[in-house]
Every structure is written in structure tokens, then in C-alpha cells.
Design a protein around this motif. Structure first.
Motif, short mmCIF file in Angstrom:
data_model
loop_
_atom_site.label_atom_id
_atom_site.label_comp_id
_atom_site.label_asym_id
_atom_site.label_seq_id
_atom_site.Cartn_x
_atom_site.Cartn_y
_atom_site.Cartn_z
N ALA A 207 39.76 32.63 43.31
CA ALA A 207 40.86 33.09 42.47
C ALA A 207 42.14 32.32 42.78
O ALA A 207 42.85 31.87 41.87
CB ALA A 207 41.07 34.59 42.67
N ARG A 275 32.00 32.39 37.31
CA ARG A 275 32.43 33.32 38.35
C ARG A 275 33.89 33.10 38.72
O ARG A 275 34.65 34.06 38.93
CB ARG A 275 31.56 33.12 39.58
N LEU A 278 36.04 34.57 36.00
CA LEU A 278 36.03 36.04 36.06
C LEU A 278 36.91 36.55 37.20
O LEU A 278 37.65 37.53 37.02
CB LEU A 278 34.59 36.53 36.23
N MET A 279 36.82 35.91 38.35
CA MET A 279 37.64 36.37 39.48
C MET A 279 39.13 36.15 39.21
O MET A 279 39.96 37.04 39.44
CB MET A 279 37.23 35.61 40.75
N SER A 280 39.47 34.98 38.69
CA SER A 280 40.88 34.73 38.38
C SER A 280 41.37 35.63 37.25
O SER A 280 42.52 36.11 37.25
CB SER A 280 41.08 33.27 38.02
N GLY A 281 40.48 35.91 36.27
CA GLY A 281 40.86 36.83 35.20
C GLY A 281 41.08 38.24 35.71
O GLY A 281 42.00 38.94 35.25
N ALA A 282 40.25 38.68 36.67
CA ALA A 282 40.43 40.02 37.24
C ALA A 282 41.75 40.10 38.01
O ALA A 282 42.48 41.10 37.93
CB ALA A 282 39.25 40.34 38.16
N TYR A 284 44.37 38.30 37.39
CA TYR A 284 45.44 38.28 36.40
C TYR A 284 45.60 39.66 35.74
O TYR A 284 46.73 40.14 35.57
CB TYR A 284 45.14 37.24 35.32
N ILE A 285 44.51 40.31 35.39
CA ILE A 285 44.59 41.61 34.72
C ILE A 285 45.20 42.65 35.66
O ILE A 285 46.00 43.50 35.23
CB ILE A 285 43.19 42.04 34.23
N SER A 286 44.83 42.61 36.93
CA SER A 286 45.42 43.57 37.88
C SER A 286 46.93 43.36 37.98
O SER A 286 47.71 44.33 38.01
CB SER A 286 44.77 43.42 39.24
#
Length: 460
Positions: A207, A275, A278-282, A284-286
Motif C-alpha cells: 500500500a 492485490r 486492492l490494498m492501496s484502495g482499501a 484510500y477508502i479508510s
């Protein structure tokens, strides 16, 4: 027998016969009774009058003296009380006056201090110090990269611990501190957490690597970060956005025995793009949910009133940028959602080169850093040339008008001419240097104030 003379005897005359009963002396006394008692009465009356007159006058004099003394004491008491009241009022008045004078002195001293701090000499000194440390930071980073790359993450941390609190202080003083909730600062803190607390966490490494080479690095181009050595604010912005990808590029490709210091690299010989996204997107969303709750919801009133400025409100009011023009076309109730969704898409798109190309190639990673750094240098050169050039041009034009006015005022006199005259077609370029008045010193703060924008360095 010869009879003896009769002895005096007391006799009274009978009331009936009128014969005397007492003897002659008593009769004479009786005859003088009225006169004797009259004299005694007169003596008593005279004594009584004398005593009354004497004592009354003494009592009256004593009473007047007592009254006079009492009036004097009363007057003194009133004067003493009046003086005490006046002294109390005077003391309070003097105290208030002293407090006001003290406040004026403190205010004048603070004003002098502020003026001294913003004076041209102090500003030039500050700018020289900033210029010196900025150039030395660039030189030390280059030397560490070539001689001891294992120290790059340490240099990144040390500079961050100095520049970020300094930025927080300045932004808080200017009411720009809501910019500190942006994604770049969130990612910078995550980078420090990974480097010093969780170096073996592979998910966190993916991430941090993706976001550092994506959103942070691309912000140099998007937000026109400039390499302006004398400006600490611009240097801090460039540091936040370019030093993170530089540090992770060194850790990934140039750090000797990196797996020993950062065990997460053992589990990541190759980077899985899906992957990583997805980790960087998670991550970012948090961050976006926390930003939306604590900034856009809890502090909405301050933002709406204009007391605080955020990235969203800054871009929305900037009609000259493509993002600002695009947001202005969206209905107001959908602007925040559109902005957050657009940021997510932008973040994922900018990470594609990192996850597909840069992680596996040190050459492309070096070329990417050179490109980002060259953009900041180009922006910095434009700042120096355009901003300083426009400022000098305005001062030169003002000088030309001042000289022309002075020549017009002295046009009627042949002597005492204090300034040169210009004819049509003449310019200051052909004027001798001694004939041109020295330009007033210009504060760099005045230059920066014309183009300054918080954190984003969006110079026009």
C-alpha cells in the motif's frame, strides 16, 4: 425713795391702744426694717446678677470654644475623609493609567518585533537560511544515494520530523490546517509507521509503495510543485510528494541486503497488481471515510462560512483549473461524492505504472524519479523568472513614471535639475547607471503573496 430710771423693756403697742410693747432700740430697728431688708435684697440681687453675668459669660465663652474646637475637628475629619476618598480614586486612576501605558508599551514592542521580523533584512536572512538548508538537503540526499543508500529512509524520517511540525504550525496560524488532513500527509505517516514499526508487513508495504509512487508522486505534476529553494513552504510540499517515492525506490532496488532491514520484501519478489491495487484502495477508502466524517461533516459549518479551507473548497473555487471547472458543472449536492469518487479513480490510475513497471525495473524507477524531479525544477525556474521578472518590470515602470514626472515638474527651470529627462523613444536601458535611482528592497513575502496557495503550490 428715789426711783431708778426705768430699764428699757420691750414693749409692743397694743393694737387696740397703739401703745408700744418693745423698747426704743427695737422700735428704731422696726422703723428701719424696711430699709435694711431693701439693702440686703439689693446686695443679694447684685451678687446674684454678678455671679450670673460672670458664669454665664464664662460658660458661653467655654461653649463657643468647645463648638469652635468641635467644628475644627469635624472639618479636619471631613478633609481627611475627602483626601482618603480622593487618594483612593487617584490611586485607581493612576493604576488604570499605568496599565494602559504598559499595554501600549507592550503593543508597541510587539509591533516593532513584528516589523523587525518582516523587515527586508530579516526576510533576506530567513530566505538565505532556507536556501542553504534546501540545497544542502538535496546534496546530502544525492551523496547518500550514491555512498550509503541504507541511510535514505533515515534522512527521510529526520527531515519529515522537522518540516511537518513546522508546516503544521504555520498552517494553524493561517487557518489552513485542514489541508493537513489530505491524503499525502496520511500516506507520509503510514510510511513512517511501516519503516519503523512494521517493516515485515507485506500488505502495508504494498500500500505504501503504490500510494507513494501514485498519488504522491503525481501531485508534483497535478499541483505544480516547485523547487524554490528559498521558500520553506514550497520545499516542504516538494519533500512530501517526491521523497516518499525516492525512499521506497531505494528500499526496493538500491538498498543493500534490504530483506534484512525490511523483511516484507522476502514475501514480495514480485508485486501482484490486483492485490496491490486492492490494498492501496482499501487504505484510500479508510482515509476518505475519516476525512468525510471529521472534516466534511463535523466541521461543515466552519467550511461553509469560509473560516476554514480544504482541498475540495480550494479546487471548487479555482475556476481556472480543469478540476474546478468540472466540479462547477456538478449539482451542489453531488459535488462532494463526485470529488471523492474522482480522487479514488485518479489514485488507482496513477498507481498503474508503479505496480506494472516500476516495481520490477530499477531503470524505469530512476527515470520516473528524474522525470518528476525535472518537472519540479521546471516549475521552480518558471517561478523565479516569471514572478521576479514581473515584479522587476513593475518597479522599473514605476521608476520610469517617477523620473518622467520629476522631469516635467522641473521643465521650467534651467538649473537645479535633480533627475534626467527622457524624450520620446528613450528607455531606461540607455540611461547611465548612476542616473537611475536605486530600487527599494523588496520582501520575498510580497512576491510570494501574489501566487501563494496553501500546500498545493498552484503558482500562476
Amino acid at each position: 425713795m428715789v426711783s431708778s430710771p426705768p430699764s428699757p423693756t420691750l414693749r409692743m403697742e397694743s393694737p387696740a391702744t397703739g401703745a408700744g410693747y418693745f423698747s426704743a432700740p427695737f422700735e428704731r430697728f422696726i422703723r428701719d426694717e424696711t430699709g435694711a431688708f431693701t439693702l440686703l435684697g439689693r446686695s443679694s440681687a447684685l451678687s446674684s446678677y454678678t455671679m450670673e453675668t460672670f458664669f454665664d459669660s464664662r460658660l458661653d465663652l467655654l461653649q463657643r470654644q468647645i463648638q469652635k474646637h468641635s467644628d475644627r475637628l469635624k472639618s479636619k475629619a471631613e478633609e481627611a475623609l475627602k483626601k482618603r476618598v480622593q487618594s483612593g480614586d487617584l490611586l485607581a486612576e493612576n493604576f488604570d493609567r499605568e496599565v494602559k501605558n504598559f499595554k501600549l508599551k507592550v503593543s508597541a514592542r510587539m509591533q516593532n518585533l513584528v516589523e523587525s521580523w518582516h523587515s527586508a533584512k530579516v526576510v533576506r536572512t530567513r530566505d538565505k537560511v532556507s536556501f542553504f538548508f534546501s540545497v544542502m538537503s538535496l546534496l546530502v540526499s544525492a551523496l547518500l544515494f550514491g555512498l550509503a543508500p541504507q541511510w535514505i529512509h533515515i534522512a527521510y524520517t529526520v527531515q519529515g520530523l522537522y518540516l511537518l511540525p513546522l508546516r503544521a504550525y504555520h498552517y494553524k496560524k493561517r487557518s489552513w490546517h485542514y489541508f493537513l488532513f489530505d491524503l499525502c500527509y496520511y500516506v507520509t505517516i503510514l510510511n513512517f509507521i511501516y519503516m519503523w514499526f512494521f517493516p515485515s508487513n507485506a500488505a502495508l508495504f504494498m500500500a505504501c509503495y503504490s500510494l507513494s509512487h501514485g498519488s504522491l508522486a503525481s501531485a508534483v505534476i497535478t499541483w505544480r510543485n516547485s523547487l524554490v529553494f528559498h521558500d520553506t513552504d514550497k520545499v516542504t510540499s516538494l519533500f512530501v510528494h517526491i521523497y516518499a517515492p525516492f525512499a521506497f525506490t531505494v528500499i526496493r532496488h538500491f538498498y543493500p541486503n534490504a530483506e534484512d532491514r525490511f523483511p516484507a520484501l522476502k514475501a514480495l519478489p514480485y508485486l501482484d497488481p490486483v492485490r496491490a491495487l486492492l490494498m492501496s484502495g482499501a487504505i484510500y477508502i479508510s482515509w476518505q471515510l475519516m476525512y468525510w466524517k471529521f472534516v466534511l461533516v463535523d466541521r461543515r459549518s466552519k467550511i461553509a462560512s469560509g473560516q476554514r479551507t480544504t482541498s475540495f473548497s480550494f479546487l471548487l473555487n479555482d475556476k481556472r483549473s480543469a478540476i474546478g471547472r468540472a466540479l462547477s458543472t456538478v449539482p451542489p449536492k453531488y459535488r462532494e461524492v463526485s470529488f471523492m469518487a474522482g480522487q479514488l479513480v485518479y489514485s488507482l490510475l496513477t498507481e498503474l505504472p508503479a505496480v506494472f513497471l516500476l516495481y520490477d525495473s530499477p531503470v524505469w524507477s530512476g527515470a520516473f524519479l528524474m522525470f518528476i524531479f525535472s518537472v519540479s525544477v521546471w516549475n521552480g525556474g518558471g517561478f523565479y523568472i516569471e514572478v521576479f521578472g514581473r515584479k522587476f518590470e513593475r518597479e522599473l515602470e514605476a521608476l520610469r513614471k517617477e523620473l518622467a514626472d520629476s522631469s516635467n515638474n522641473n521643465n521650467g527651470s534651467r538649473s537645479g535639475r535633480s533627475s534626467p529627462t527622457f524624450t520620446d523613444g528613450e528607455s531606461l536601458a540607455g540611461t547611465p547607471l548612476l542616473m537611475v535611482k536605486t530600487l527599494p528592497p523588496t520582501s520575498l513575502d510580497e512576491l510570494l503573496s501574489e501566487t501563494e496557495s496553501p500546500d498545493k503550490d498552484k503558482d500562476e
